[in-house]
Design a protein around this motif. Structure first.
Motif, mmCIF file in Angstrom:
data_model
loop_
_atom_site.group_PDB
_atom_site.id
_atom_site.type_symbol
_atom_site.label_atom_id
_atom_site.label_comp_id
_atom_site.label_asym_id
_atom_site.label_seq_id
_atom_site.Cartn_x
_atom_site.Cartn_y
_atom_site.Cartn_z
ATOM 1 N N LYS A 203 -4.795 -5.277 -9.781
ATOM 2 C CA LYS A 203 -4.544 -3.895 -10.215
ATOM 3 C C LYS A 203 -4.234 -2.994 -9.011
ATOM 4 C CE LYS A 203 -6.970 0.004 -12.226
ATOM 5 N NZ LYS A 203 -8.280 0.497 -12.658
ATOM 6 N N ASN A 204 -5.035 -3.097 -7.938
ATOM 7 C CA ASN A 204 -4.792 -2.289 -6.742
ATOM 8 C C ASN A 204 -3.484 -2.683 -6.063
ATOM 9 O OD1 ASN A 204 -7.097 -0.782 -7.072
ATOM 10 N ND2 ASN A 204 -8.309 -1.997 -5.649
ATOM 11 N N ARG A 205 -3.189 -3.976 -6.039
ATOM 12 C CA ARG A 205 -1.940 -4.429 -5.420
ATOM 13 C C ARG A 205 -0.742 -3.841 -6.154
ATOM 14 N NH1 ARG A 205 1.855 -7.787 -6.601
ATOM 15 N NH2 ARG A 205 0.746 -8.621 -8.386
ATOM 16 N N GLU A 206 -0.770 -3.899 -7.474
ATOM 17 C CA GLU A 206 0.335 -3.343 -8.259
ATOM 18 C C GLU A 206 0.446 -1.835 -8.053
ATOM 19 O OE1 GLU A 206 -0.418 -4.567 -12.256
ATOM 20 O OE2 GLU A 206 0.259 -6.631 -11.889
ATOM 21 N N HIS A 207 -0.686 -1.146 -7.993
ATOM 22 C CA HIS A 207 -0.677 0.302 -7.771
ATOM 23 C C HIS A 207 -0.071 0.627 -6.406
ATOM 24 C CE1 HIS A 207 -2.435 4.147 -6.433
ATOM 25 N NE2 HIS A 207 -2.201 4.509 -7.690
ATOM 26 N N ASP A 208 -0.474 -0.116 -5.381
ATOM 27 C CA ASP A 208 0.037 0.149 -4.028
ATOM 28 C C ASP A 208 1.531 -0.119 -3.924
ATOM 29 O OD1 ASP A 208 -2.471 0.915 -3.239
ATOM 30 O OD2 ASP A 208 -2.990 -1.037 -2.376
ATOM 31 N N PHE A 209 1.999 -1.208 -4.517
ATOM 32 C CA PHE A 209 3.425 -1.509 -4.446
ATOM 33 C C PHE A 209 4.253 -0.499 -5.229
ATOM 34 C CE2 PHE A 209 2.328 -5.853 -2.974
ATOM 35 C CZ PHE A 209 3.177 -5.884 -1.880
ATOM 36 N N ALA A 210 3.686 0.068 -6.266
ATOM 37 C CA ALA A 210 4.412 1.064 -7.067
ATOM 38 C C ALA A 210 4.432 2.431 -6.396
ATOM 39 C CB ALA A 210 3.784 1.175 -8.444
ATOM 40 N N ASN A 211 3.397 2.756 -5.601
ATOM 41 C CA ASN A 211 3.259 4.111 -5.087
ATOM 42 C C ASN A 211 3.468 4.270 -3.584
ATOM 43 O OD1 ASN A 211 2.637 5.263 -7.628
ATOM 44 N ND2 ASN A 211 0.583 4.422 -7.462
ATOM 45 N N LEU A 212 3.485 3.181 -2.841
ATOM 46 C CA LEU A 212 3.668 3.279 -1.393
ATOM 47 C C LEU A 212 5.069 2.799 -1.012
ATOM 48 C CD1 LEU A 212 0.261 1.851 -0.137
ATOM 49 C CD2 LEU A 212 0.983 4.228 -0.105
ATOM 50 N N PRO A 213 5.706 3.517 -0.090
ATOM 51 C CA PRO A 213 7.026 3.060 0.371
ATOM 52 C C PRO A 213 6.917 1.708 1.091
ATOM 53 C CG PRO A 213 6.595 5.318 1.089
ATOM 54 C CD PRO A 213 5.323 4.785 0.511
ATOM 55 N N ALA A 214 7.923 0.885 0.908
ATOM 56 C CA ALA A 214 7.914 -0.457 1.507
ATOM 57 C C ALA A 214 7.808 -0.396 3.024
ATOM 58 C CB ALA A 214 9.159 -1.228 1.100
ATOM 59 N N GLY A 215 8.473 0.560 3.642
ATOM 60 C CA GLY A 215 8.426 0.673 5.100
ATOM 61 C C GLY A 215 7.029 0.947 5.624
ATOM 62 N N VAL A 216 6.273 1.751 4.898
ATOM 63 C CA VAL A 216 4.899 2.064 5.300
ATOM 64 C C VAL A 216 4.023 0.821 5.184
ATOM 65 C CG1 VAL A 216 2.858 3.432 4.711
ATOM 66 C CG2 VAL A 216 5.105 4.501 4.713
ATOM 67 N N VAL A 217 4.191 0.061 4.115
ATOM 68 C CA VAL A 217 3.395 -1.150 3.924
ATOM 69 C C VAL A 217 3.752 -2.200 4.977
ATOM 70 C CG1 VAL A 217 2.860 -3.037 2.335
ATOM 71 C CG2 VAL A 217 3.133 -0.713 1.461
ATOM 72 N N ILE A 218 5.018 -2.348 5.276
ATOM 73 C CA ILE A 218 5.447 -3.310 6.299
ATOM 74 C C ILE A 218 4.907 -2.915 7.663
ATOM 75 C CG2 ILE A 218 7.464 -4.203 7.537
ATOM 76 C CD1 ILE A 218 8.943 -4.042 4.794
ATOM 77 N N ALA A 219 5.018 -1.639 8.010
ATOM 78 C CA ALA A 219 4.507 -1.163 9.299
ATOM 79 C C ALA A 219 2.991 -1.343 9.377
ATOM 80 C CB ALA A 219 4.881 0.295 9.513
ATOM 81 N N ALA A 220 2.289 -1.046 8.290
ATOM 82 C CA ALA A 220 0.833 -1.225 8.267
ATOM 83 C C ALA A 220 0.482 -2.701 8.436
ATOM 84 C CB ALA A 220 0.259 -0.676 6.967
ATOM 85 N N GLY A 221 1.259 -3.580 7.818
ATOM 86 C CA GLY A 221 1.034 -5.014 7.972
ATOM 87 C C GLY A 221 1.227 -5.482 9.402
#
Length: 60
Positions: A22-40
Motif C-alpha cells: 500500500k505504501n509503495r503504491e502510494h509513493d509511486f503515485a505521489n512522488l516524482p520518479a526523479g526524487v525517488v531515483i535520487a533518494a535511492g
C-alpha cells in the motif's frame, strides 16, 4: 523538502524489506520518479560508506 524525506523513508523501508505494498503504491503515485531515483542513489552511497566504515573499524 517533505517529498525528499518521504522518498528517503520509502527507499530505506524498501531496502530493508519492511515497506507495505500500500505504501509503495502510494509513493509511486505521489512522488516524482526523479526524487525517488535520487533518494535511492543517496541511500545506496550512504549504506555502502557505512558498511565500509564499520568493516574498517572492526578489521585492523
Amino acid at each position: 523538502m517533505k517529498k525528499w524525506l518521504r522518498a528517503l523513508m520509502s527507499v530505506a523501508a524498501a531496502a530493508f524489506g519492511v515497506q507495505s505494498n500500500k505504501n509503495r503504491e502510494h509513493d509511486f503515485a505521489n512522488l516524482p520518479a526523479g526524487v525517488v531515483i535520487a533518494a535511492g542513489l543517496i541511500f545506496t552511497v550512504l549504506f555502502v560508506l557505512t558498511l565500509a566504515a564499520i568493516v574498517s573499524w572492526v578489521m585492523p
